[in-house]
Design an enzyme around this catalytic site. Structure first.
Site, PDB file in Angstrom:
ATOM      1  N   PHE A   1     -45.757  29.912 -60.197  1.00 50.95           N
ATOM      2  CA  PHE A   1     -46.217  31.019 -61.027  1.00 50.95           C
ATOM      3  C   PHE A   1     -47.038  31.975 -60.136  1.00 50.95           C
ATOM      4  O   PHE A   1     -47.616  31.550 -59.146  1.00 50.95           O
ATOM      5  CB  PHE A   1     -47.058  30.495 -62.202  1.00 50.95           C
ATOM      6  N   ASP A   2     -47.103  33.263 -60.512  1.00 51.75           N
ATOM      7  CA  ASP A   2     -47.749  34.296 -59.656  1.00 51.75           C
ATOM      8  C   ASP A   2     -49.130  33.897 -59.148  1.00 51.75           C
ATOM      9  O   ASP A   2     -49.450  34.102 -57.986  1.00 51.75           O
ATOM     10  CB  ASP A   2     -47.998  35.648 -60.332  1.00 51.75           C
TER      11      ASP A   2
ATOM     12  N   LYS B   1     -51.265  28.062 -73.429  1.00 48.89           N
ATOM     13  CA  LYS B   1     -49.869  28.031 -73.889  1.00 48.89           C
ATOM     14  C   LYS B   1     -49.690  26.857 -74.857  1.00 48.89           C
ATOM     15  O   LYS B   1     -50.097  26.946 -75.994  1.00 48.89           O
ATOM     16  CB  LYS B   1     -48.919  27.922 -72.686  1.00 48.89           C
TER      17      LYS B   1
ATOM     18  N   ALA C   1     -48.676  24.201 -67.977  1.00 46.93           N
ATOM     19  CA  ALA C   1     -48.870  25.153 -69.079  1.00 46.93           C
ATOM     20  C   ALA C   1     -47.993  24.815 -70.289  1.00 46.93           C
ATOM     21  O   ALA C   1     -48.445  24.850 -71.423  1.00 46.93           O
ATOM     22  CB  ALA C   1     -48.590  26.571 -68.592  1.00 46.93           C
TER      23      ALA C   1
ATOM     24  N   TYR D   1     -75.868  21.380 -71.565  1.00 43.52           N
ATOM     25  CA  TYR D   1     -75.444  21.838 -70.234  1.00 43.52           C
ATOM     26  C   TYR D   1     -74.741  20.721 -69.476  1.00 43.52           C
ATOM     27  O   TYR D   1     -73.783  20.940 -68.750  1.00 43.52           O
ATOM     28  CB  TYR D   1     -76.665  22.317 -69.441  1.00 43.52           C
TER      29      TYR D   1
ATOM     30  N   HIS E   1     -47.616  45.114 -60.162  1.00 46.47           N
ATOM     31  CA  HIS E   1     -47.023  45.331 -61.484  1.00 46.47           C
ATOM     32  C   HIS E   1     -48.055  45.595 -62.574  1.00 46.47           C
ATOM     33  O   HIS E   1     -47.752  46.227 -63.570  1.00 46.47           O
ATOM     34  CB  HIS E   1     -46.127  44.149 -61.875  1.00 46.47           C
TER      35      HIS E   1
ATOM     36  N   ASP F   1     -48.133  21.572 -62.732  1.00 51.21           N
ATOM     37  CA  ASP F   1     -48.585  22.831 -63.333  1.00 51.21           C
ATOM     38  C   ASP F   1     -48.097  22.808 -64.780  1.00 51.21           C
ATOM     39  O   ASP F   1     -46.924  23.007 -65.066  1.00 51.21           O
ATOM     40  CB  ASP F   1     -48.013  24.016 -62.545  1.00 51.21           C
TER      41      ASP F   1
HETATM   42  N1  F0G Z   1     -49.107  28.348 -64.353  1.00 50.57           N
HETATM   43  C1  F0G Z   1     -48.146  28.783 -65.181  1.00 50.57           C
HETATM   44  C2  F0G Z   1     -46.827  28.077 -65.212  1.00 50.57           C
HETATM   45  C3  F0G Z   1     -48.364  29.894 -65.985  1.00 50.57           C
HETATM   46  O1  F0G Z   1     -47.399  30.341 -66.793  1.00 50.57           O
HETATM   47  C4  F0G Z   1     -49.627  30.541 -65.937  1.00 50.57           C
HETATM   48  C5  F0G Z   1     -49.891  31.729 -66.741  1.00 50.57           C
HETATM   49  C6  F0G Z   1     -50.606  30.037 -65.065  1.00 50.57           C
HETATM   50  C7  F0G Z   1     -50.313  28.936 -64.293  1.00 50.57           C
HETATM   51  C8  F0G Z   1     -51.964  30.670 -64.937  1.00 50.57           C
HETATM   52  O2  F0G Z   1     -52.723  30.376 -66.051  1.00 50.57           O
HETATM   53  O3  F0G Z   1     -53.147  32.625 -67.066  1.00 50.57           O
HETATM   54  O4  F0G Z   1     -54.396  30.588 -67.791  1.00 50.57           O
HETATM   55  O5  F0G Z   1     -54.838  31.597 -65.580  1.00 50.57           O
HETATM   56  N2  F0G Z   1     -49.000  32.374 -67.338  1.00 50.57           N
HETATM   57  C9  F0G Z   1     -49.161  33.510 -68.228  1.00 50.57           C
HETATM   58  C10 F0G Z   1     -47.814  34.083 -68.572  1.00 50.57           C
HETATM   59  C11 F0G Z   1     -50.141  34.533 -67.801  1.00 50.57           C
HETATM   60  O6  F0G Z   1     -47.777  35.191 -69.147  1.00 50.57           O
HETATM   61  O7  F0G Z   1     -46.792  33.458 -68.324  1.00 50.57           O
HETATM   62  P1  F0G Z   1     -53.840  31.364 -66.656  1.00 50.57           P
END
Ligand code: F0G
Length: 472
Positions: free
Chosen positions: A136-137, A270, A229, A74, A463, A227
């Protein structure tokens, strides 16, 4: 073997996941049942799934083996230290918190950085603005949930599929600095560098641009969050395109990039190749206080800070995935596969964003000029592609962007794109040829494709769950 025109995949495939072929009549029924929204299709009804490259790719043998080494303690797990040591070596960051995925890191660092700015600089929440080359969203969502207005300061060319540029993911530095001055630096709790810039088509950010952004941030004493990814793909593009780095290794470029940020937030699904996982890391003692506050919030939201959102085996797998994802022959193969797809689509008369790291972005606005943005041309194209060939792709356009929360009107979208996201080491060149052929067929009947109208529109993140009918 460099003298060969086409080098094949630099790996062997040893695990098989069967996928079923379907008939056109079956797909017709499936997409109607899904409310003309590919997000609502079942995976078993999809032949080639290009919804995302996030957690959907193959893992390496060494990653799989590492899972068995997991220390599930843990607190103070050996596997945590394996991960934290790897982060230190690759990125040079002193402190690590594992999270369950990228947004797990966002839900922690965003409120912490805002509160710190409030405490130390007198941030006024009603005037709070955060900047990125493009959020990112989920990063945008967490920022807005915490009361920040978001501002994307991308270059003019970023969304113009007619313009080629080596670093379309770059920040517009003038817009960034003007924005900070206008908002008042005290009201800007963080800047986010998204590498590669997902929303603009997996387009890279140059090392020079990262350096310049950091210089601006330091001038106004604003922390920079990377960020991360697709950090390895970004490093690969830098090596290909930035003269200074031509002879550098991916490792050296990565290390240098991260000197120009303070915090690393990563969706490890990713480039780090894991099905689930994320990271939140801090460079040095200058952000040690932020690390401490994030550890506290982590306990409540993700888990005890030495496992965060991950089991021991998953931390071991991630430590290996970070390295395996940086192999140069692997990155070359991956980027070439995306380029092959884009070139094939262009040759079939389908206009795309210039090839990026993880996906082909088809310009649906140009392919379906008879469908206005309000009838979502890229979503209509996604449905046509599924009907034709069982391929699932994702709209990156007006539907994703949504409405202005104040006026309720549709936000104006810079481009109507359809993202064909390529999972890592999952599909072969034959699949790419099949996708290109499917597009050629769809293009022949493009004029018959109809726009869409909502039958159900959720108030936020519409979406994912919206339903549609064909517009008349
Ligand atoms: N930042 C970037 C640049 C991303 O592309 C994503 C996720 C996230 C943050 C969030 O990360 O999904 O691990 O919580 N992108 C995916 C996509 C979902 O389809 O491009 P997560």
């Amino acid at each position: 073997m460099e003298h060969f025109k086409h080098l094949p995949e630099p790996f062997r495939i040893r695990v098989i996941e069967p996928v079923a072929r379907t008939t056109r009549a079956y797909r017709e029924q499936a997409i109607v049942q899904a409310g003309l929204n590919p997000f609502l299709l079942d995976s078993r009804d999809v032949f080639i799934d290009l919804l995302t490259d996030s957690g959907t790719g193959a893992v390496t043998q060494d990653m799989q083996a590492a899972m068995l080494r997991g220390d599930e303690a843990y607190s103070g797990s050996r596997s945590y230290y394996a991960l934290a040591d790897t982060v230190k070596e690759i990125f040079g960051y002193a402190y690590t918190i594992p999270t369950h995925q990228g947004r797990g890191a966002e839900q922690i660092y965003i409120p912490v950085l805002i509160r710190k700015r409030e405490r130390e600089k007198g941030l006024d929440r009603s005037k709070m603005v955060v900047f990125s080359n493009y959020f990112f969203d989920t990063t945008q969502g967490h920022s807005q949930l915490n009361g920040a207005a978001v501002c994307n300061v991308h270059t003019q060319a970023a969304f113009d599929t007619g313009v080629k540029h080596d670093f379309k993911g770059n920040f517009d530095l003038d817009k960034l600095e003007q924005g900070i001055v206008q908002a008042g630096a005290q009201n800007v709790p963080y800047i986010v560098c998204t590498i590669t810039c997902n929303s603009a088509g997996g387009q890279p950010v140059s090392l020079a641009n990262l350096r310049a952004v950091y210089a601006v941030a330091q001038k106004y004493d604003i922390p920079v969050v990377m960020d991360s990814a697709r950090f390895a793909e970004n490093a690969y593009f830098i090596r290909q395109r930035e003269a200074e780095c031509r002879d550098w290794s991916i490792e050296k470029i990565t290390y240098e990039c991260y000197r120009h940020a303070d915090i690393l937030a990563m969706s490890a699904k990713k480039d780090a190749m894991v099905p689930m996982g994320g990271l939140l890391c801090f460079k040095d003692e200058t952000v040690a206080d932020v690390y401490q506050d994030c550890r506290t919030l982590c306990v409540a939201q993700e888990g005890f800070p030495t496992y965060g959102g991950l089991e021991g085996g998953a931390m071991e797998r991630l430590a290996v995935g970070l390295r395996d994802g940086m192999r140069e022959d692997w990155l070359a193969y991956r980027i070439n596969q995306v380029e092959y797809l884009v070139n094939g689509l262009e040759a079939a008369g389908v206009v795309c964003q210039q090839p990026g790291g993880h996906a082909a972005f088809v310009d649906a606005g140009k392919l379906l000029p008879h469908i206005p943005p309000g009838q979502f041309p890229a979503q209509a194209l996604a449905c046509a592609l599924y009907r034709e060939a069982g391929i699932r792709a994702v709209e990156i356009g007006s539907l994703l962007l949504g409405r202005n929360p104040k006026t309720g009107g549709q936000l104006p979208c810079p481009a109507e794109l359809l993202r064909l996201t390529v999972p890592r080491a999952t599909y072969t060149q034959t699949h790419m040829d099949f996708i290109i052929e499917a597009f050629a067929r769809v293009r022949e009947r493009a004029a018959d494709i109809k726009g869409l109208a909502f039958t159900y529109e959720p108030p936020v993140l519409r979406h994912f769950t919206a339903r549609f009918r064909e517009a008349v």
